[in-house]
Design a protein around this motif. Sequence first.
Motif, PDB file in Angstrom:
ATOM      1  N   LEU A  29      43.121  64.402 -52.270  1.00  0.00           N
ATOM      2  CA  LEU A  29      41.771  64.066 -52.716  1.00  0.00           C
ATOM      3  C   LEU A  29      41.699  64.164 -54.233  1.00  0.00           C
ATOM      4  N   ARG A  30      41.446  63.033 -54.879  1.00  0.00           N
ATOM      5  CA  ARG A  30      41.281  63.016 -56.332  1.00  0.00           C
ATOM      6  C   ARG A  30      39.804  63.236 -56.645  1.00  0.00           C
ATOM      7  N   PHE A  31      39.472  64.480 -56.911  1.00  0.00           N
ATOM      8  CA  PHE A  31      38.082  64.853 -57.146  1.00  0.00           C
ATOM      9  C   PHE A  31      37.639  64.490 -58.560  1.00  0.00           C
ATOM     10  N   ALA A  32      36.379  64.037 -58.663  1.00  0.00           N
ATOM     11  CA  ALA A  32      35.743  63.891 -59.973  1.00  0.00           C
ATOM     12  C   ALA A  32      35.444  65.282 -60.524  1.00  0.00           C
ATOM     13  N   ASN A  33      34.971  65.348 -61.759  1.00  0.00           N
ATOM     14  CA  ASN A  33      34.635  66.642 -62.361  1.00  0.00           C
ATOM     15  C   ASN A  33      33.571  67.352 -61.530  1.00  0.00           C
ATOM     16  N   PHE A  34      33.844  68.620 -61.220  1.00  0.00           N
ATOM     17  CA  PHE A  34      32.908  69.413 -60.425  1.00  0.00           C
ATOM     18  C   PHE A  34      31.731  69.883 -61.268  1.00  0.00           C
ATOM     19  N   ILE A  35      30.597  70.045 -60.604  1.00  0.00           N
ATOM     20  CA  ILE A  35      29.422  70.639 -61.238  1.00  0.00           C
ATOM     21  C   ILE A  35      28.607  71.323 -60.148  1.00  0.00           C
ATOM     22  N   GLY A  36      27.894  72.376 -60.511  1.00  0.00           N
ATOM     23  CA  GLY A  36      27.067  73.055 -59.526  1.00  0.00           C
ATOM     24  C   GLY A  36      26.669  74.439 -59.998  1.00  0.00           C
ATOM     25  N   PRO A  37      25.849  75.130 -59.211  1.00  0.00           N
ATOM     26  CA  PRO A  37      25.356  76.450 -59.620  1.00  0.00           C
ATOM     27  C   PRO A  37      26.433  77.526 -59.699  1.00  0.00           C
ATOM     28  N   GLN A  38      27.530  77.395 -58.927  1.00  0.00           N
ATOM     29  CA  GLN A  38      28.492  78.476 -58.839  1.00  0.00           C
ATOM     30  C   GLN A  38      29.885  78.154 -59.367  1.00  0.00           C
ATOM     31  N   ILE A  39      30.330  76.933 -59.215  1.00  0.00           N
ATOM     32  CA  ILE A  39      31.731  76.617 -59.490  1.00  0.00           C
ATOM     33  C   ILE A  39      32.045  76.713 -60.983  1.00  0.00           C
ATOM     34  N   ASP A  40      33.211  77.268 -61.292  1.00  0.00           N
ATOM     35  CA  ASP A  40      33.647  77.425 -62.686  1.00  0.00           C
ATOM     36  C   ASP A  40      34.420  76.182 -63.129  1.00  0.00           C
ATOM     37  N   SER A  41      33.697  75.128 -63.430  1.00  0.00           N
ATOM     38  CA  SER A  41      34.329  73.895 -63.887  1.00  0.00           C
ATOM     39  C   SER A  41      34.348  73.869 -65.406  1.00  0.00           C
ATOM     40  N   VAL A  42      35.127  72.963 -65.964  1.00  0.00           N
ATOM     41  CA  VAL A  42      35.231  72.841 -67.415  1.00  0.00           C
ATOM     42  C   VAL A  42      33.899  72.433 -68.032  1.00  0.00           C
TER      43      VAL A  42
END
Length: 339
Positions: free
Chosen positions: A174-187
């Motif tokens: 799975l080639r995920f796009a950039n993550f975003i959300g209340p909890q996830i530690d994305s760039v």
Amino acid sequence: MTARVVLVTGVSRFLGAATAKALAEDESIERVIGVDVSAPHSELTGHTRAEFVRADIRSPLIAKVVDSASVDTVVHTDINASPSASGGRASMKEANVMGTMRLLAACQHAERVRRLIVKSASAVYGSSGRDPAMFTEQMQPRTLAGGYGRDAQDVEGYVRSFMRRRPDVVVTMLRFANFIGPQIDSVLAPYFMLKAVPMIAGYDPRLQLLHERDAVDALVACVARTDGAAAGVFNVAAPDVMLLSQAILRAGRVPLPVVGPAATAVSRLVRALGFADFTSEHIQFLRYGRAMDTTLARERLAYRPVYSTVGAFDDYLNGRGITSTMPLRVLRAALRGDR
């Protein structure tokens, strides 16, 4: 074959922990084992049906874990995009690439393994001014990827070799796009917390995001799919995009235009302040952006994200309590022109 014993890697971070938790709540699955070198993320802590095993997937001992537990399904999320969180770029590469190699070797010799789901990333496509409007899974990057993108390319290469050695295993990447959300530690998560958000002067890249819960749902959905249609590489992202300038306005932040030659210096300053983890590849992303076509996941996996890019971004803002640094009248005037 229906999944009975599922091993999930990377449970010290949100994605792996939330995936393990969701799978443990499925009563058709007999056992869920979360693996990591660090304690599990709070999302998994205290869950009664999910077991935690402290193990390093870079160690040959991971083969004993897979074999002794009679694992039939492996969900590999332990691929990290943050050099600082990994102890530097060299440590990050070793964990991402060598860890995957060891895990695949364990799966290769485990006869009971019949299903493998691997987290990859849109970063494999890189970012350049020659990119297509939408990348499909068959397209090649128009520029050499670096950092995390290069790691993801290497991981995919080793997974393809595994597929040739174990054609009996249904493998999904799975080639995920950039993550975003209340909890996830994305760039991107700390980037929009800055009071003034840097932009490369003269550029307004497209952002295509994926809500943290949609990412978990995609992984869980793939565990349930054991037919041949689930085999292969799939882009996973919200179907819409928004411009970086629009995202900055929605966050109520002030855009800080910087000229190209100063961008690297700004990224060093941002990292030094501890607000973001930006490398040269992220500077490229802030210049050109990136978007993917998600038709294949919709048609073959029957997967559709719940959140749009805009919806995911708004939930991130609300969940993190990000409030405007602009005067209210200025923000309202700016948003009226943000269509």
